[in-house]
Write an enzyme that holds these catalytic residues in place. Structure first.
Site, PDB file in Angstrom:
ATOM      1  N   HIS A   1       0.875  -1.185   0.000  1.00  0.00           N
ATOM      2  CA  HIS A   1       0.000   0.000   0.000  1.00  0.00           C
ATOM      3  C   HIS A   1       0.912   1.234   0.000  1.00  0.00           C
ATOM      4  O   HIS A   1       1.629   1.484  -0.955  1.00  0.00           O
ATOM      5  CB  HIS A   1      -0.913  -0.111   1.229  1.00  0.00           C
TER       6      HIS A   1
ATOM      7  N   HIS B   1      -1.851  -2.189  -9.639  1.00  0.00           N
ATOM      8  CA  HIS B   1      -2.820  -1.626  -8.706  1.00  0.00           C
ATOM      9  C   HIS B   1      -4.039  -2.528  -8.650  1.00  0.00           C
ATOM     10  O   HIS B   1      -4.416  -3.094  -9.678  1.00  0.00           O
ATOM     11  CB  HIS B   1      -3.229  -0.206  -9.142  1.00  0.00           C
TER      12      HIS B   1
ATOM     13  N   ASP C   1       2.947   5.815  -6.784  1.00  0.00           N
ATOM     14  CA  ASP C   1       4.180   5.742  -6.001  1.00  0.00           C
ATOM     15  C   ASP C   1       5.427   5.763  -6.871  1.00  0.00           C
ATOM     16  O   ASP C   1       6.506   6.128  -6.412  1.00  0.00           O
ATOM     17  CB  ASP C   1       4.198   4.473  -5.137  1.00  0.00           C
TER      18      ASP C   1
END
Ligand code: CMC
Length: 399
Positions: A221, A260, A316
């Site tokens: 995460h 994802h 990210d």
């Protein structure tokens, strides 16, 4: 209703929300109907937080009043500094943040007031103080003195000020602000779900926020941004990218910053950040690092089996180099994600409470049934005998 097993809950709708909308197939993210790209370009973290909490963009007057409210809450109670000093300097910042967010409750007389008005005030405090806590812990662990917040600055600029003791340039503050906007909310992601589970028990806002920080920490995460940067540091040079990624893929290892649960198209947050990160890298002399990320993306997306699985860079992947260019230590990256997502967590908690139902799914029991209880003395001799436990010196509570 017949129960179905949905491991990972990927096919379960567990809440209704008006905060953010995701279309994972088309690669769309909207906050309250506004496309993430427009918000990243034109909005600020303060305005975006207001939008998420109020369901519409603020007027100029509302925004300046809200900004002042946030600024007036940057400070933390002096006694919290003792809690900071009680944490080992070697602690991971996300672990420290988990402790400190929880500790905020002890210095808030409204901590257990469940009224909407008190929860809204606590949301402002949680958002305003989380970045402060990150900066305080980082300075403490480096043996540096604490810096008082500058309540005339935006949350992003004040964080950089409290972290470094230098007023950030406008582009630096803006770069962090953009990252905060992009991370503020994201549907029922794992940490938001965790926060909603906690508040659904009629627990308090601080408990829900603490739960969320602990959940965000995981590398699947929020922890992925740090791992992306660690990977770039490990690779070291663009000439080594091809070999490094090829051997990782051959070993069937995951490339951090890719994939994802919801997006099977390009993560729209990464679309914007990709261009933005290049500018930040150029401004800060970090272009070689940026070029490495671009090469990684090229190689990964050239793998037919990766694209077939709908794996693309996520937020990210490009936020990592942006945080690095701003001079943040790698282990602070996820803390910045938390400082931003606090807006979403608190907004979701208030939304959950407005139409609350205890969140309590089922487990599919796979163990035995009907066993006969055996008294302890009939269960055979233990293989190793143990001596009575005693407190270690470090844990002893005697004076
Ligand atoms: N690199 C290589 N292969 C991958 C990756 C990756 N990063 N992610 C998923 N896969 C493969 C995986 O090996 C599996 O292949 P197979 O079907 O052959 O076994 C397939 O894709 C499906 O993987 P999954 O774990 O079942 O899919 P998921 O939806 O549960 O995973 C994820 C989502 C984010 C946990 C995963 O993509 C991952 O581990 N990514 C790396 C960590 C990361 O970057 N996380 C940040 C997410 S964005 C920030 C946020 O919103 O939290």
């Amino acid at each position: 209703m017949p129960l179905i097993v949905d491991k990972g809950l990927g096919n379960t709708i567990a809440a209704e929300t008006t905060l953010s909308f995701i279309d994972g197939v088309k690669g769309v993210l909207e906050y309250v109907g506004y496309d993430i790209d427009s918000l990243a370009r034109y909005s600020t973290f303060e305005e975006t937080t207001w939008l998420l909490w109020h369901g519409h963009l603020p007027t100029a007057q509302e925004l300046s009043a809200f900004t002042r409210q946030l600024q007036s809450e940057y400070c933390v109670d002096r006694r919290l500094l003792d809690v900071v000093r009680a944490i080992p300097r070697t602690a991971a910042p996300m672990d420290a943040l988990r402790t400190l967010v929880s500790a905020l409750a002890h210095f808030d007389t409204e901590a257990d007031d469940p009224s909407l008005a008190a929860n809204e005030r606590k949301s402002i405090r949680l958002v305003a103080k989380t970045a402060t806590l990150v900066a305080l812990f980082d300075r403490y662990r480096k043996g540096k003195s604490f810096i008082e917040p500058d309540c005339s600055l935006s949350l992003a600029a004040n964080f950089l000020w409290m972290l470094t003791g230098a007023k950030p340039t406008a582009p630096m503050a803006r770069a962090l602000d953009v990252c905060l906007v992009l991370h503020a909310d994201h549907g029922l992601n794992a940490s938001t779900f965790a926060a909603r589970v906690t508040i659904s028990t009629q627990s308090d806002m601080y408990s829900a926020a603490t739960t969320a920080v602990g959940t965000l920490k995981g590398p699947l995460h929020g922890g992925a941004n740090q791992e992306v940067m660690e990977m770039l540091v490990e690779i070291g040079d663009i000439s080594k990218v091809d070999g490094y990624i090829a051997s990782k893929l051959a070993r069937k290892e995951r490339i951090m910053g890719f994939g994802h649960r919801v997006y099977k198209a390009y993560d729209p947050r990464a679309t914007y950040l990709k261009t933005f990160a290049k500018q930040v890298a150029a401004d800060t002399g970090n272009l070689p690092l940026y070029e490495m990320t671009r090469r990684i993306e090229e190689i990964v997306l050239a793998q037919p089996n990766i694209v077939e699985k709908g794996i693309f860079p996520n937020v990210d992947f490009y936020s990592a180099t942006t945080y690095y260019a701003l001079g943040l230590d790698l282990d602070l990256f996820t803390c910045m994600f938390a400082a931003s997502r606090m807006a979403g967590w608190t907004g979701h908690c208030i939304e959950q409470l407005a139409a609350n139902k205890l969140i309590r799914p089922h487990a599919d029991y796979r163990g035995p049934h009907g066993l006969t209880y055996q008294p302890l003395d009939q269960r055979g001799v233990p293989e190793t005998s143990s001596t009575s436990p005693s407190c270690s010196a470090a844990m002893s509570v005697t004076a």
